[in-house]
Structure formats: C-alpha cells, structure tokens
Write a protein that holds these residues in place. Structure first.
Motif, PDB file in Angstrom:
ATOM      1  N   ARG A 144      30.677 123.371 164.138  1.00 22.47           N
ATOM      2  CA  ARG A 144      30.356 124.661 163.539  1.00 22.47           C
ATOM      3  C   ARG A 144      28.948 124.577 162.968  1.00 22.47           C
ATOM      4  N   TYR A 145      28.198 125.682 163.122  1.00 27.29           N
ATOM      5  CA  TYR A 145      26.834 125.744 162.581  1.00 27.29           C
ATOM      6  C   TYR A 145      26.797 126.731 161.423  1.00 27.29           C
ATOM      7  N   GLU A 146      25.993 126.398 160.416  1.00 30.68           N
ATOM      8  CA  GLU A 146      25.882 127.259 159.245  1.00 30.68           C
ATOM      9  C   GLU A 146      24.411 127.451 158.876  1.00 30.68           C
ATOM     10  N   LEU A 147      24.097 128.687 158.431  1.00 32.82           N
ATOM     11  CA  LEU A 147      22.727 129.025 158.065  1.00 32.82           C
ATOM     12  C   LEU A 147      22.438 128.721 156.594  1.00 32.82           C
ATOM     13  N   GLY A 148      23.446 128.918 155.730  1.00 29.84           N
ATOM     14  CA  GLY A 148      23.219 128.688 154.310  1.00 29.84           C
ATOM     15  C   GLY A 148      22.488 129.832 153.656  1.00 29.84           C
ATOM     16  N   ALA A 149      22.853 131.072 154.034  1.00 30.23           N
ATOM     17  CA  ALA A 149      22.230 132.251 153.423  1.00 30.23           C
ATOM     18  C   ALA A 149      23.257 133.364 153.379  1.00 30.23           C
ATOM     19  N   VAL A 150      23.110 134.253 152.402  1.00 33.41           N
ATOM     20  CA  VAL A 150      23.920 135.469 152.326  1.00 33.41           C
ATOM     21  C   VAL A 150      23.047 136.623 152.777  1.00 33.41           C
ATOM     22  N   ILE A 151      23.516 137.340 153.805  1.00 32.23           N
ATOM     23  CA  ILE A 151      22.699 138.408 154.401  1.00 32.23           C
ATOM     24  C   ILE A 151      23.483 139.706 154.369  1.00 32.23           C
ATOM     25  N   ASP A 152      22.864 140.738 153.829  1.00 33.48           N
ATOM     26  CA  ASP A 152      23.444 142.081 153.834  1.00 33.48           C
ATOM     27  C   ASP A 152      23.036 142.738 155.145  1.00 33.48           C
ATOM     28  N   SER A 153      23.993 142.818 156.072  1.00 36.71           N
ATOM     29  CA  SER A 153      23.652 143.327 157.402  1.00 36.71           C
ATOM     30  C   SER A 153      23.568 144.842 157.450  1.00 36.71           C
TER      31      SER A 153
ATOM     32  N   GLU B   8      27.169 136.018 166.464  1.00 32.44           N
ATOM     33  CA  GLU B   8      27.123 135.469 167.817  1.00 32.44           C
ATOM     34  C   GLU B   8      25.996 134.454 167.973  1.00 32.44           C
ATOM     35  N   ALA B   9      24.862 134.729 167.315  1.00 33.83           N
ATOM     36  CA  ALA B   9      23.721 133.811 167.420  1.00 33.83           C
ATOM     37  C   ALA B   9      24.032 132.484 166.747  1.00 33.83           C
ATOM     38  N   VAL B  10      24.712 132.528 165.587  1.00 29.84           N
ATOM     39  CA  VAL B  10      25.059 131.292 164.889  1.00 29.84           C
ATOM     40  C   VAL B  10      26.100 130.514 165.689  1.00 29.84           C
ATOM     41  N   ALA B  11      27.098 131.231 166.228  1.00 33.87           N
ATOM     42  CA  ALA B  11      28.166 130.549 166.964  1.00 33.87           C
ATOM     43  C   ALA B  11      27.679 129.975 168.286  1.00 33.87           C
ATOM     44  N   GLY B  12      26.756 130.645 168.960  1.00 32.39           N
ATOM     45  CA  GLY B  12      26.362 130.206 170.293  1.00 32.39           C
ATOM     46  C   GLY B  12      24.912 129.848 170.447  1.00 32.39           C
ATOM     47  N   GLY B  13      24.209 129.640 169.320  1.00 31.50           N
ATOM     48  CA  GLY B  13      22.776 129.380 169.393  1.00 31.50           C
ATOM     49  C   GLY B  13      22.407 127.934 169.547  1.00 31.50           C
ATOM     50  N   HIS B  14      23.397 127.055 169.740  1.00 26.35           N
ATOM     51  CA  HIS B  14      23.143 125.625 169.942  1.00 26.35           C
ATOM     52  C   HIS B  14      22.362 125.022 168.777  1.00 26.35           C
ATOM     53  N   GLY B  15      22.617 125.595 167.571  1.00 20.92           N
ATOM     54  CA  GLY B  15      22.031 124.991 166.383  1.00 20.92           C
ATOM     55  C   GLY B  15      20.610 125.379 166.086  1.00 20.92           C
ATOM     56  N   MET B  16      20.054 126.356 166.783  1.00 17.88           N
ATOM     57  CA  MET B  16      18.637 126.719 166.586  1.00 17.88           C
ATOM     58  C   MET B  16      18.518 128.243 166.495  1.00 17.88           C
ATOM     59  N   LEU B  17      17.749 128.745 165.489  1.00 21.94           N
ATOM     60  CA  LEU B  17      17.517 130.178 165.352  1.00 21.94           C
ATOM     61  C   LEU B  17      16.038 130.434 165.107  1.00 21.94           C
ATOM     62  N   ARG B  18      15.588 131.641 165.561  1.00 24.35           N
ATOM     63  CA  ARG B  18      14.206 132.050 165.341  1.00 24.35           C
ATOM     64  C   ARG B  18      14.207 133.505 164.862  1.00 24.35           C
ATOM     65  N   PHE B  19      13.644 133.717 163.666  1.00 24.00           N
ATOM     66  CA  PHE B  19      13.603 135.054 163.072  1.00 24.00           C
ATOM     67  C   PHE B  19      12.159 135.536 162.954  1.00 24.00           C
ATOM     68  N   GLU B  20      12.006 136.864 163.036  1.00 22.33           N
ATOM     69  CA  GLU B  20      10.784 137.521 162.571  1.00 22.33           C
ATOM     70  C   GLU B  20      11.197 138.321 161.334  1.00 22.33           C
ATOM     71  N   VAL B  21      10.505 138.108 160.223  1.00 20.13           N
ATOM     72  CA  VAL B  21      10.900 138.736 158.974  1.00 20.13           C
ATOM     73  C   VAL B  21       9.739 139.525 158.396  1.00 20.13           C
ATOM     74  N   LEU B  22      10.089 140.494 157.550  1.00 22.34           N
ATOM     75  CA  LEU B  22       9.100 141.285 156.818  1.00 22.34           C
ATOM     76  C   LEU B  22       9.157 140.857 155.358  1.00 22.34           C
ATOM     77  N   ARG B  23       8.001 140.373 154.849  1.00 21.88           N
ATOM     78  CA  ARG B  23       7.928 139.893 153.471  1.00 21.88           C
ATOM     79  C   ARG B  23       6.611 140.377 152.848  1.00 21.88           C
ATOM     80  N   ASP B  24       6.736 141.102 151.742  1.00 20.73           N
ATOM     81  CA  ASP B  24       5.549 141.605 151.035  1.00 20.73           C
ATOM     82  C   ASP B  24       4.634 142.402 151.962  1.00 20.73           C
ATOM     83  N   GLY B  25       5.230 143.176 152.868  1.00 19.74           N
ATOM     84  CA  GLY B  25       4.462 144.029 153.763  1.00 19.74           C
ATOM     85  C   GLY B  25       3.870 143.323 154.966  1.00 19.74           C
ATOM     86  N   ARG B  26       4.121 142.026 155.129  1.00 17.24           N
ATOM     87  CA  ARG B  26       3.574 141.271 156.255  1.00 17.24           C
ATOM     88  C   ARG B  26       4.709 140.659 157.052  1.00 17.24           C
TER      89      ARG B  26
END
Length: 295
Positions: free
Chosen positions: A70-79, A129-147
C-alpha cells in the motif's frame, strides 16, 4: 449461568456526508508507517460478524489475505472545497511523502501527472486511483501564492504481510436444559412474569407452552414484560400499552447448562423518572435456577 440483556431499538439516522478533508488512503500517522503489521490487526471483524449473523458460528471460518503493498501520501486533501475551487491541501504530515515532495498546507492542486483537476468530475477518485496504481510515484502541479510549481516524489510504501486465519467452531456442548415461564416470580421483590416470544428467532414448542426444552449452549430469548397495571399511573399505563402494541421487546442471552431449568421473569424498577418511553423501567431476568434431569 451467564446472562445479559439488550433492548430492541431503531438505529439513529446517519448524518449527511460532507465532502471535506478527503483522507483517501493518503494520510496515516507516521507510527503506522514504521510499525510492523500483524495478522490480527488486519482481520475484518465484519466478516466474522456476518458469519455469526448467518448462524454459521458452528462451522469453521477461514479469513485469508495475500501479501500486498500500500502507498500513502501523508496529506489531508479537500477534494471538493466549499468555495468550489481546485482541491486544496489541508495538512501535511512531517517527514512523510508529501512533505518530502514539497507539498505545503494551502496549496491548490492544478494537475496530477498529465491530468488537470478542473477537467475531471471527481478529483477524489483521480487521487485515489493515482495512489493505488501509481507504482509509488506522483507528480503534481500546484498553485501557491499566485505562482505555479512542480512537485514530485515517491510515496511511502507500506508492506503488508499475507496471512491465513482459521477460526475453529466451538466444541458442541452435550445435553439439554429448559426455560420456564410457569412459576410466578415473587412480586414482593419487584419480579413479575414474562411473555416469551422467541428463542433464537423461533420457538422450541407451541405458542401456549410454558416450558421449553433447549440444547445446552448459548441462546437468545425475546421477551415482553407482564407487570401488573396497578404498578403504574394512568398516563404511564397508556404509554406502556402503546409501546406493547408497537411490539417493543428486550432480549436476554443465557448460557444453558445441561439438566438445569431456568425460570424467566422480568425485574421492575418503580422509582425511575419518565421510565416508560425508553423502557428503562424493566429488564428480563432469570430469577431462579433449579436442577432437573433433561433427556
């Protein structure tokens, strides 16, 4: 003789689900990620409960689970945030995968891999689905402070060992006993007759029987009280009759021993305030046991 009782009552309505703080399998305490997982912790107690509810407790039960990861991200996300915007990171556990990737509380998730979150109907399902089937690797693009920022990294891997658990059926108890409603309990001790409706969901005899022969072992009795009406005020009696018309019962579990007769009654609690509505004014009891050959 061990006995316990429970009352029949409706379950409270379940509160409406609020789509806040999607935990997925993404968040767990750090201690869980480091501690070994033992088979008893993994047993689904619901499986055992269903097994017993179907009356199969006299047969062996096998619960089996292969080894898995099982893979875990260690974050709480409001989807589905209340503002209707993009998924938002609510919390990040220190020294877990999300922290190592560089995710921060308050980040808005723009995309996961090549999929933008504003293009899918269910962002939570995409994350799961990404956590369950991502083979342990994730890539995000995030918005932080307008960037916009790119964060990526490996998920925390939890290796769960396989197990096979055999629950043997209990050894059968030989012999028989009896449950009786024939004798009148001592009213001076606030004990009154009981009306026995069912034993283990059925009756071991005719409806007008007063003595029931049972195989030794645990049994569940479905009982109604027969307390004298002069023990209640007029309004209390009317409330009580309405309850009885609605078929309100209580249940008594007893362990029947061979060659033993159990005299069933109910105990009255006359000094309880507002006792009628919640049926706390009485409980089923075995008020006497006698030795009696049973064949």
């Amino acid at each position: 003789m061990n006995a316990s009782f429970r009352s029949e009552r409706s379950l409270p309505a379940r509160p409406p689900r609020r789509p806040l703080a999607l935990l997925l399998a993404l968040f767990a305490p750090a201690a869980f990620a480091q501690a070994p997982v033992s088979a008893p912790e993994l047993v689904d107690e619901a499986v055992i409960a269903i097994h017993h509810a179907r009356g199969a407790e006299d047969r062996p039960l096998t619960i089996e689970q292969p080894a898995r990861v099982r893979y875990e991200l260690g974050a709480v996300i409001d989807s589905q945030p209340e503002d209707g915007g993009l998924p938002r990171v609510m919390a990040v556990t220190p020294r877990r995968a999300a922290d190592r990737m560089g995710l921060m509380e308050g980040d808005r998730l723009l995309s996961l891999g090549d999929t933008r979150f504003d293009s899918v109907a269910d962002p939570g399902a995409l994350l799961r689905e990404a956590v369950a089937g991502g083979h342990g690797m994730l890539r995000f693009e995030v918005l932080r402070d307008g960037r916009t920022r790119q964060v990526s990294g490996h998920l925390d891997r939890i290796d769960i060992p396989g197990y096979r658990l055999q629950i043997d059926a209990p050894a059968a108890v030989e012999g028989c006993g009896r449950v009786s409603t024939f004798l009148t309990p001592p009213i001076s001790e606030d004990l009154f007759p009981a009306l026995l409706h069912e034993i283990d969901g059925r009756l071991y005899g005719s409806l007008d029987s007063e003595v029931f022969r049972l195989p030794a072992g645990r049994h569940v009795l479905k009982v109604t009280e027969m307390i004298r009406g002069d023990r209640f005020l007029g309004q209390q009696n009317r409330q009580r009759q309405r309850l009885m018309r609605n078929e309100r019962f209580k249940y008594l579990e007893i362990d029947v021993k061979p060659n033993t007769k159990y005299h069933l009654g109910v105990r009255f609690f006359p000094d309880r305030r507002n006792p009628i509505r919640d049926q706390k004014y009485w409980e089923p009891v075995i008020w006497k046991e006698t030795e009696e050959p049973c064949r």
